[in-house]
Scaffold this active site. Structure first.
Site, PDB file in Angstrom:
ATOM      1  N   GLU A  23      20.224   7.398  59.164  1.00 35.49           N
ATOM      2  CA  GLU A  23      19.238   8.059  58.304  1.00 35.49           C
ATOM      3  C   GLU A  23      18.802   7.151  57.154  1.00 35.49           C
ATOM      4  O   GLU A  23      17.627   7.139  56.776  1.00 35.49           O
ATOM      5  CB  GLU A  23      19.832   9.348  57.716  1.00 35.49           C
ATOM      6  CG  GLU A  23      20.091  10.455  58.725  1.00 35.49           C
ATOM      7  CD  GLU A  23      21.459  10.346  59.407  1.00 35.49           C
ATOM      8  OE1 GLU A  23      22.114   9.278  59.306  1.00 35.49           O
ATOM      9  OE2 GLU A  23      21.873  11.321  60.060  1.00 35.49           O
ATOM     10  N   GLY A 435      14.446 -20.388  74.320  1.00 32.86           N
ATOM     11  CA  GLY A 435      14.678 -19.362  75.341  1.00 32.86           C
ATOM     12  C   GLY A 435      13.763 -18.171  75.243  1.00 32.86           C
ATOM     13  O   GLY A 435      12.990 -17.883  76.151  1.00 32.86           O
ATOM     14  N   GLU A 487      12.931 -14.518  78.409  1.00 34.46           N
ATOM     15  CA  GLU A 487      13.911 -13.452  78.144  1.00 34.46           C
ATOM     16  C   GLU A 487      13.336 -12.063  77.877  1.00 34.46           C
ATOM     17  O   GLU A 487      13.934 -11.276  77.122  1.00 34.46           O
ATOM     18  CB  GLU A 487      14.846 -13.860  76.972  1.00 34.46           C
ATOM     19  CG  GLU A 487      15.526 -15.213  77.184  1.00 34.46           C
ATOM     20  CD  GLU A 487      16.436 -15.635  76.010  1.00 34.46           C
ATOM     21  OE1 GLU A 487      16.857 -14.778  75.229  1.00 34.46           O
ATOM     22  OE2 GLU A 487      16.711 -16.853  75.911  1.00 34.46           O
ATOM     23  N   CYS A 519      20.983  -2.866  62.083  1.00 31.38           N
ATOM     24  CA  CYS A 519      22.249  -2.425  62.670  1.00 31.38           C
ATOM     25  C   CYS A 519      22.381  -3.000  64.075  1.00 31.38           C
ATOM     26  O   CYS A 519      21.384  -3.271  64.732  1.00 31.38           O
ATOM     27  CB  CYS A 519      22.279  -0.904  62.777  1.00 31.38           C
ATOM     28  SG  CYS A 519      22.070  -0.100  61.191  1.00 31.38           S
ATOM     29  N   TRP A 564      30.352 -11.023  69.313  1.00 36.36           N
ATOM     30  CA  TRP A 564      29.448  -9.910  69.038  1.00 36.36           C
ATOM     31  C   TRP A 564      29.837  -8.646  69.794  1.00 36.36           C
ATOM     32  O   TRP A 564      29.016  -7.765  70.025  1.00 36.36           O
ATOM     33  CB  TRP A 564      28.000 -10.346  69.310  1.00 36.36           C
ATOM     34  CG  TRP A 564      27.566 -11.414  68.335  1.00 36.36           C
ATOM     35  CD1 TRP A 564      28.227 -11.792  67.191  1.00 36.36           C
ATOM     36  CD2 TRP A 564      26.403 -12.246  68.391  1.00 36.36           C
ATOM     37  NE1 TRP A 564      27.547 -12.805  66.548  1.00 36.36           N
ATOM     38  CE2 TRP A 564      26.418 -13.109  67.258  1.00 36.36           C
ATOM     39  CE3 TRP A 564      25.332 -12.360  69.285  1.00 36.36           C
ATOM     40  CZ2 TRP A 564      25.429 -14.049  67.005  1.00 36.36           C
ATOM     41  CZ3 TRP A 564      24.336 -13.298  69.026  1.00 36.36           C
ATOM     42  CH2 TRP A 564      24.391 -14.127  67.899  1.00 36.36           C
ATOM     43  N   GLU A 608      30.984 -18.736  63.720  1.00 36.25           N
ATOM     44  CA  GLU A 608      31.253 -17.443  63.097  1.00 36.25           C
ATOM     45  C   GLU A 608      32.707 -16.986  63.240  1.00 36.25           C
ATOM     46  O   GLU A 608      33.258 -16.349  62.359  1.00 36.25           O
ATOM     47  CB  GLU A 608      30.332 -16.462  63.798  1.00 36.25           C
ATOM     48  CG  GLU A 608      30.258 -15.110  63.263  1.00 36.25           C
ATOM     49  CD  GLU A 608      29.170 -14.371  64.026  1.00 36.25           C
ATOM     50  OE1 GLU A 608      28.063 -14.929  64.231  1.00 36.25           O
ATOM     51  OE2 GLU A 608      29.433 -13.250  64.446  1.00 36.25           O
ATOM     52  N   HIS A 644      22.917 -24.151  72.739  1.00 33.66           N
ATOM     53  CA  HIS A 644      22.148 -23.957  71.512  1.00 33.66           C
ATOM     54  C   HIS A 644      23.066 -23.397  70.437  1.00 33.66           C
ATOM     55  O   HIS A 644      23.790 -22.434  70.660  1.00 33.66           O
ATOM     56  CB  HIS A 644      20.981 -23.003  71.771  1.00 33.66           C
ATOM     57  CG  HIS A 644      20.313 -22.553  70.513  1.00 33.66           C
ATOM     58  ND1 HIS A 644      19.606 -23.412  69.705  1.00 33.66           N
ATOM     59  CD2 HIS A 644      20.283 -21.351  69.896  1.00 33.66           C
ATOM     60  CE1 HIS A 644      19.162 -22.743  68.648  1.00 33.66           C
ATOM     61  NE2 HIS A 644      19.564 -21.495  68.740  1.00 33.66           N
ATOM     62  N   HIS A 697      12.068 -19.014  61.403  1.00 32.42           N
ATOM     63  CA  HIS A 697      12.263 -17.795  60.611  1.00 32.42           C
ATOM     64  C   HIS A 697      11.040 -17.480  59.759  1.00 32.42           C
ATOM     65  O   HIS A 697      10.953 -16.406  59.179  1.00 32.42           O
ATOM     66  CB  HIS A 697      13.503 -17.935  59.729  1.00 32.42           C
ATOM     67  CG  HIS A 697      14.744 -18.138  60.544  1.00 32.42           C
ATOM     68  ND1 HIS A 697      15.227 -19.385  60.846  1.00 32.42           N
ATOM     69  CD2 HIS A 697      15.548 -17.258  61.171  1.00 32.42           C
ATOM     70  CE1 HIS A 697      16.300 -19.264  61.607  1.00 32.42           C
ATOM     71  NE2 HIS A 697      16.514 -17.987  61.823  1.00 32.42           N
TER      72      HIS A 697
HETATM   73  N1  GLN Z   1      18.292 -18.090  73.896  1.00 33.88           N
HETATM   74  C1  GLN Z   1      18.294 -17.242  72.725  1.00 33.88           C
HETATM   75  C2  GLN Z   1      16.866 -17.049  72.249  1.00 33.88           C
HETATM   76  O1  GLN Z   1      16.078 -17.950  72.419  1.00 33.88           O
HETATM   77  C3  GLN Z   1      19.128 -17.832  71.623  1.00 33.88           C
HETATM   78  C4  GLN Z   1      19.192 -16.913  70.451  1.00 33.88           C
HETATM   79  C5  GLN Z   1      20.086 -17.371  69.328  1.00 33.88           C
HETATM   80  O2  GLN Z   1      20.298 -18.528  69.117  1.00 33.88           O
HETATM   81  N2  GLN Z   1      20.604 -16.463  68.565  1.00 33.88           N
HETATM   82  O3  GLN Z   1      16.536 -16.034  71.670  1.00 33.88           O
HETATM   83 ZN    ZN Z   2      19.398 -19.881  67.507  1.00 36.98          ZN
END
Ligand code: GLN
Ligand code: ZN
Length: 754
Positions: A23, A435, A487, A519, A564, A608, A644, A697
């Site tokens: 919410e 990707g 993808e 989330c 994850w 991570e 990657h 980004h």
């Molecule tokens: N192959 C994924 C993409 O291109 C890699 C995403 C990522 O690095 N978090 O979205």
């Molecule tokens: Zn990435």
């Protein structure tokens, strides 16, 4: 000193805030979009807090954390509390808009940086401090939430982020040592403690998760000074210093020497070390985190109770708690009606954890007989889980036992390079992407229609194939050398694989806050991992059938899938990683057999999972690298493996990247101006590398010349034979027009340098 009339027995360290049905997310996003005013947003928030506090009180906790509610992030809240927002947002007069500007930026100002909260998948906003920052106290939020909770009759314990953690997590914008600022912060904390006491708080919780990291002698001395001084204050609530995400180690005796009344220790992530050390702390309340706040398994009473009794028998005053805030687990199992009942009985989400804590506290303080029924149910579930055959698939275990622990490619990298070039005939400075292509409205509509039953699987697949065809045509037209399928069929790079692997389960409503209003719904690995059928081959070979250029097979790596997901707690993560690696390995072999010459195995989460303590890091990196190599060493030498990685500051993991032995590694580098290449060289890395030449980004389209400059910079560190040209990361979140323009410039830049 602990006052025997002022203790408690059952609590948690913090509560989730996004709302049982997200919410707060919806209301906040409505506020941002101008569909809800500030009063409306505050009202939604107040209702959520009221419902939650009432529920937690009714569950039987005799001390309830308040103030862990947040409109965005608790570290940002602390920056507001201490008057430490950056200069650039101070001109914004509306308080809420100023707060959100610091969190997400606006047309004029850049937001604070965001980074991982310790080893969780939660991200906090990094305060920007300097030797000049002038702190000032703004206690309205904690005071208002305390008042609200007391009015509801809740035994409220305000929670604030502690001064050490606040300074440790902040970024020093002038290079000064921020711990030097402690003397300026302590008076504000003292003032706040006085205000909280006056407002009726019997306890205050000061969160110091930084104390579970490696601290120098100097830092430990600072901890001692800080808490000795706060404890000396006369009119204040009892102080509980809360640690979580690991063992306190050397910080525990330091805290024990101060006059604070309570210490919270994480006995799940921290293991037994702190239990042993806490035995001698008989003048404080030890808040024992035995219920996992970071994972979703039902607690085993026969693991938790002996440790609690051990402390109690040593003369320690003990309260039962979650190991950390419940922020990191979903709200409730109640909506999970689709989960297989047996699996469901093994789980405890937030609400169920409250009940577990009260159960354990009752057993500890009133004897097991008082809660025999509840303990019985818990024990039966734990036994049932242990006995389930899906947790022990012999075929998988036998296969793994038969494989070398240190799986390696057949030929060394330089020999593979020759074989791969004979097969692929790539130009110098090959261009490619990471990707994903933009997740268009069409893709989202198709997914929603499939979910609602508006279209069937065949129609959905046909639409995804159309998306793929379009993305392949676009890449050919732009002139990229190595193509991807884009993808479109993947909702998420982990969930997509989890849904296709045995041993994984997905939840319907298991949302966990990742940052702000974002989330995630992590899958649950509960059993041995088996790949019942191929997962990606059909999509990739379809894309490959449309072009003469190589199309990369695209997989998510074992470490990232593990990072994850909610993972098994009944075996080491390394074992689960190897099982996932085996499934990915089988997929690479099938892709290769289907004629795919390049396979990318993404590991954006490699960094991570790095343990918080140095002493634990080498072992982690060893198994993480092994898992990656296991997943990528089943293919022939002429098949090119890419990976990657998604961050530019490698720090401790830089050495591990060479260890991955991927033929080509694409990495985020644009924001760090290619510095990462020097770090890689220094670590002895000599494989193919694609440092991202522009930052995906941002919606900004980089010019050809700018990309050429980046490449020229990269060529100073890496010979042309090893250099690839690609963006920083996947293009999923960008618009097609931005992507097209950027990639045209990228191709032009590579061509001009050739
Ligand atoms: N192959 C994924 C993409 O291109 C890699 C995403 C990522 O690095 N978090 O979205
Ligand atoms: Zn990435």
């Amino acid at each position: 000193m602990l006052n025997p009339d002022n203790t408690f027995t059952a609590t948690v360290l913090g509560l989730p805030r996004i709302g049982p049905n997200r919410e707060l997310k919806r209301a906040t996003e409505a506020y941002w979009a101008g569909r809800l005013d500030a009063a409306g947003l505050h009202e939604v928030a107040r209702e959520l807090r009221t419902a939650q506090l009432t529920q937690v009180r009714d569950a039987g906790l005799d001390s309830v954390p308040v103030g862990t509610f947040s409109y965005y992030d608790q570290v940002l809240d602390t920056a507001v509390l201490l008057g430490a927002l950056p200069e650039r947002v101070l001109g914004i007069s509306d308080e809420l808009d100023r707060y959100f500007a610091a969190a997400r930026g606006n047309a004029e100002v850049a937001p604070l940086e965001m980074t991982k909260w310790f080893d969780t998948n939660y991200h906090y906003l990094v305060p920007e401090l300097s030797a000049e920052t002038e702190f000032s106290l703004h206690p309205e939020k904690p005071l208002a939430e305390l008042e609200e909770a007391l009015a509801l009759g809740v035994p409220a314990r305000p929670v604030i982020v502690g001064p050490i953690t606040f300074l440790e997590l902040a970024k020093s914008v002038d290079g000064s040592n921020l711990l030097d600022r402690l003397p300026d912060l302590l008076p504000l904390y003292e003032q706040l403690l006085g205000l909280l006491a006056a407002a009726g708080a019997k306890w205050v919780q000061i969160d110091e998760p930084s104390l579970v990291t490696d601290l120098s002698e100097t830092e430990l001395a600072v901890v001692h000074t800080a808490y000795r001084r706060l404890a000396e204050l006369s009119a204040r609530p009892a102080i509980l210093v809360a640690s979580y995400f690991g063992r306190l180690g050397a910080a525990l005796p330091v805290l024990a020497e101060t006059g604070i009344e309570g210490i919270a220790v994480d006995l799940v992530a921290g293991g037994d070390a702190d239990v042993v050390a806490a035995r001698s702390i008989t003048d404080k309340l030890i808040v024992a985190g035995v219920v996992d706040g970071h994972n979703i398994w039902r607690v085993d009473p026969d693991h938790a109770l002996p440790r609690l009794t051990d402390l109690r028998n040593a003369g320690v005053t003990v309260a039962v708690s979650s190991s950390c805030s419940l922020l990191h687990v979903p709200y409730s199992l109640k909506p999970e009606t689709d989960l297989e009942p047996r699996l469901r009985s093994w789980l405890a989400f937030g609400n169920e954890k409250l009940a577990e804590i009260v159960l354990l506290a009752t057993a500890l303080h009133r004897g097991e007989e008082a809660v025999a029924g509840g303990l019985d149910i818990a024990r039966t579930a734990v036994l049932d889980r242990k006995a389930d055959r899906r947790l022990h698939v012999q075929a998988v275990r036998d296969r793994l036992a038969g494989l070398d622990a240190d799986a390696i490619r057949r030929a060394p990298a330089d020999e593979r390079r020759v074989l791969q070039q004979e097969r692929l005939h790539l130009p110098l400075l090959p261009t490619t992407t990471i990707g994903s292509y933009p997740q268009t409205g069409r893709i989202r509509v198709a997914r929603a229609e499939l979910r609602k039953g508006g279209i069937d699987r065949a129609e959905y697949d046909a639409r995804m194939r159309a998306e793929i065809a379009e993305v392949v045509a676009l890449q050919e037209e732009i002139g990229l050398d190595v193509l991807v399928h884009g993808e479109p069929e993947r909702n998420d790079m982990v969930q997509y694989f989890a849904e296709q692997l045995d041993g994984f389960a997905a939840t319907a409503n298991g949302w966990v806050q990742s940052y702000g209003t974002r989330c995630v719904r992590p899958p649950i690995v509960y059993g041995d991992v088996v790949r019942p059928a191929v997962m990606t081959v059909e999509w990739i070979t379809y894309a490959q059938s449309l072009t003469a250029k190589p199309v990369k097979g695209m997989l998510t790596g074992p470490v990232t899938i593990l990072a994850w997901s909610f993972i098994r707690d009944d075996q080491p993560p390394a074992d689960t990683a190897r099982q996932i690696a085996l499934a990915i390995r089988d997929e690479t072999v099938d892709l290769e057999a289907a004629g795919i010459g390049i396979i990318q195995v993404d590991e954006p989460a490699l960094r991570e999972l790095l343990p918080l303590r140095k002493a634990d890091q080498a072992a982690y990196l060893e198994w993480a690298v092994d898992a990656f190599r296991l997943s990528t060493s089943g293919v022939a030498d002429a098949t090119q493996i890419h990976t990657h990685l998604c961050y530019s500051e490698f720090g401790e993991v830089i050495g591990a990247i060479a260890g991955l032995d991927a033929d080509v590694t694409s990495i985020e580098a644009a924001r760090s101006h290619m510095e990462v290449l020097d770090d890689l060289n220094a670590a002895g890395f000599d494989l193919g590398v694609g440092p991202g030449v522009y930052d995906i980004h941002s919606p900004r389209v980089p010019g050809t010349e700018e990309i050429e400059n980046s490449l020229a910079l990269a060529l100073k560190a890496v010979p042309a034979e090893r250099l690839w040209v690609n963006p920083d990361c996947g293009l999923k979140t960008r618009r097609t027009d931005e992507v097209t323009a950027s990639l045209r410039n990228l191709v032009a830049a590579a061509r001009s340098l050739r």
